[in-house]
Enzyme design. Structure first.
Site, PDB file in Angstrom:
ATOM      1  CG  ASN A   1      -2.595   6.207  22.729  1.00 31.30           C
ATOM      2  OD1 ASN A   1      -2.698   6.292  23.804  1.00 31.30           O
ATOM      3  ND2 ASN A   1      -3.677   6.601  22.627  1.00 31.30           N
TER       4      ASN A   1
ATOM      5  CE  LYS B   1      -3.943  16.423  14.934  1.00 30.71           C
ATOM      6  NZ  LYS B   1      -3.196  16.140  15.349  1.00 30.71           N
TER       7      LYS B   1
HETATM    8  N1  CTP Z   1      -8.934  14.257  20.424  1.00 34.73           N
HETATM    9  C1  CTP Z   1     -10.592  14.361  20.853  1.00 34.73           C
HETATM   10  N2  CTP Z   1     -11.391  13.269  20.547  1.00 34.73           N
HETATM   11  C2  CTP Z   1     -10.188  12.273  19.598  1.00 34.73           C
HETATM   12  C3  CTP Z   1      -9.094  12.544  19.315  1.00 34.73           C
HETATM   13  C4  CTP Z   1      -8.145  13.177  19.565  1.00 34.73           C
HETATM   14  O1  CTP Z   1     -10.539  15.011  21.916  1.00 34.73           O
HETATM   15  N3  CTP Z   1     -11.346  11.135  19.426  1.00 34.73           N
HETATM   16  C5  CTP Z   1      -8.105  15.751  21.153  1.00 34.73           C
HETATM   17  C6  CTP Z   1      -7.206  15.514  22.384  1.00 34.73           C
HETATM   18  O2  CTP Z   1      -7.179  14.761  23.172  1.00 34.73           O
HETATM   19  C7  CTP Z   1      -5.928  16.391  22.176  1.00 34.73           C
HETATM   20  C8  CTP Z   1      -6.260  16.450  20.519  1.00 34.73           C
HETATM   21  O3  CTP Z   1      -7.725  16.307  20.283  1.00 34.73           O
HETATM   22  O4  CTP Z   1      -5.839  17.514  22.855  1.00 34.73           O
HETATM   23  C9  CTP Z   1      -5.608  16.277  19.300  1.00 34.73           C
HETATM   24  O5  CTP Z   1      -5.988  14.912  18.965  1.00 34.73           O
HETATM   25  P1  CTP Z   1      -4.565  13.784  18.115  1.00 34.73           P
HETATM   26  O6  CTP Z   1      -4.709  12.125  18.562  1.00 34.73           O
HETATM   27  O7  CTP Z   1      -2.838  14.401  17.587  1.00 34.73           O
HETATM   28  O8  CTP Z   1      -5.256  14.358  16.847  1.00 34.73           O
HETATM   29  P2  CTP Z   1      -6.872  13.785  15.888  1.00 34.73           P
HETATM   30  O9  CTP Z   1      -7.779  14.642  16.219  1.00 34.73           O
HETATM   31  O10 CTP Z   1      -7.120  12.831  16.346  1.00 34.73           O
HETATM   32  O11 CTP Z   1      -6.046  14.277  14.462  1.00 34.73           O
HETATM   33  P3  CTP Z   1      -4.905  13.037  13.137  1.00 34.73           P
HETATM   34  O12 CTP Z   1      -5.255  11.991  14.326  1.00 34.73           O
HETATM   35  O13 CTP Z   1      -5.381  12.941  12.289  1.00 34.73           O
HETATM   36  O14 CTP Z   1      -3.544  13.896  14.111  1.00 34.73           O
END
Ligand code: CTP
Length: 423
Positions: A220, A349
């Site tokens: 990303n 979240k």
């Molecule tokens: N995060 C994590 N491990 C993952 C995915 C996310 O620790 N596999 C953590 C990120 O570091 C961040 C938070 O969760 O602090 C939210 O990440 P985000 O990408 O916004 O959300 P997701 O939990 O992945 O949910 P979605 O993709 O459905 O928005």
């Protein structure tokens, strides 16, 4: 809106400061020009003092033009009526930086020699003095120089040690003037109150890479800037910091933050799980890839004879959710990168992952999210309180997040029924 505390703690600590920049005669004297510009950019009022030898490398005119003040080098020039120049300036200054500092200047000051304007001023200062030495590698490692450095440190003088690399004399090793961002960071550090001293903070930053084959991967646009800002500002305020970083091009302007470098979400998971128990606060700015290819090919997938192909993905572990289950009394801070329904998604979240604070940013807004030096965030806590911040630098956002964390830490300590040393 920023509250009173944030105003005091945010932005550059160099703003409005009176600083004396001492330049001595080394090949790195030209780099002092860049240091001067950076200090002026941050709002400091800088007066430059040069030794005679420094003037063989750079002219006073350059420093005069960029500082907006005459450069001092003569011992008995009068300033402000009848007061001797160095006394007037030493009285006003809040910090003196000597960059580059030669072996000669270190030796003179360590041994009480005041035979020109610069050395005399150092002797007359009762504010912090910072040396950024630069010299040949053998000189730097010589017992005499090392003894002088140790002696100066024992007197309370500050140092930004030389960096390793190519030296002007053609050799390799430690001796190069530290990079300008590192010197500036040290100056910010000297001016920053250590209100996070004794706190242990783990920060994750950057993207993760999930290999499809040896030359392709899923990732990303995260560059790690937000997490690196958080790590830097926390350390600047006195916290012990560990940074677990996905692949980025960034360099931290400090050498006192250990970094564990990882590539994949699973590696980040392992590193975080191995270390989080030693920390009071965990801040997860990393943009972790939610999925990885189910079968990563060991050899390059050839396009020949293929007309498109499908990739099967499987889920990565959710590191933050796992921390939410295991956090105990630790403070857990997550980030939410959203494109729609910012508040609702972030609040969800926070609840689902058992966080104490979530920092939400709408990555579609200009100036917010991936890759920029700025961000626009909302800080949401467990009680549902939402603090919306305007567009600001990631350093300031980091400082404000740390302010919120500190408030929470103090609140918990005030509510704790037991004295701290209870066991
Ligand atoms: N995060 C994590 N491990 C993952 C995915 C996310 O620790 N596999 C953590 C990120 O570091 C961040 C938070 O969760 O602090 C939210 O990440 P985000 O990408 O916004 O959300 P997701 O939990 O992945 O949910 P979605 O993709 O459905 O928005």
């Amino acid at each position: 809106m920023m509250d009173q505390d944030d105003h005091k703690r945010s932005g550059s600590k160099l703003k409005g400061r009176e600083i004396i920049l001492g330049v001595t005669g080394g090949i790195a004297a030209y780099k002092a020009v860049e240091l001067l510009r950076e200090m002026v950019k941050r709002g400091a009022n800088v007066h430059v003092v040069m030794t005679k030898n420094a003037m063989k490398f750079v002219t006073p005119l350059t420093f005069q033009t960029l500082s907006g003040h005459p450069v001092l080098y003569e011992m008995f020039r009068l300033l402000e009526g009848s007061r001797i120049g160095h006394v007037a300036m030493s009285d006003r200054a809040e910090l003196m930086v000597i960059a580059p500092a030669t072996a000669n200047i270190l030796g003179k000051i360590a041994n009480g020699i005041a035979d020109d304007l610069l050395t005399t001023m150092v002797m007359a200062m009762d504010v912090p003095v910072l040396f950024a030495p630069s010299m040949n590698v053998k000189m730097w490692h010589s017992p005499v120089v090392q003894h002088n450095v140790a002696k100066l440190k024992s007197y309370g003088y500050h140092f930004v040690e030389p960096a390793e690399g190519d030296l002007a004399c053609g050799s390799m090793g430690r001796g190069r003037l530290a990079e300008i961002p590192e010197i500036v960071e040290k100056i910010e550090d000297i001016f920053t109150p250590k209100d996070l001293k004794g706190r242990r903070i783990l920060v994750t930053a950057g993207p993760t890479l999930e290999a499809i084959d040896p030359v392709r991967y899923i990732t990303n646009p995260s560059t790690g800037k937000m997490g690196y800002s958080v790590a830097k500002m926390a350390r600047r305020r006195g916290a012990e910091v560990l940074l677990i970083s996905g692949p980025t091009d960034l360099t931290l302007p400090r050498r006192d933050i250990p970094i564990i470098r990882v590539k994949t979400a699973r590696e980040m998971y392992e590193a975080v799980m191995d270390h989080f128990e030693d920390y009071d606060v965990i801040i997860k700015t990393a943009a972790v890839a939610d999925f990885r290819p189910k079968d990563s090919s060991r050899s390059k997938i050839k396009k020949i004879s293929r007309n498109g192909f499908s990739l099967e993905l499987e889920s990565n572990p959710d590191i933050l959710a796992e921390l939410g289950r295991r956090k105990g009394s630790r403070i857990l801070v997550g980030f939410a990168a959203e494109t729609d329904q910012l508040l609702e998604n972030a609040q969800e979240k926070l609840r689902q992952k058992n966080l104490d604070i979530i920092v939400a940013n709408d990555v579609t807004q200009p100036g917010a999210g991936f890759g920029t030096d700025t961000n626009i965030v909302k800080i949401i806590d467990q009680s549902g309180r939402v603090r919306g911040l305007p567009l600001m630098s990631k350093d300031i956002v980091a400082d404000i997040i740390l302010n919120e964390i500190l408030k929470l830490l103090k609140k918990r300590e005030d509510q704790s029924p037991w004295p701290e040393d209870w066991d």
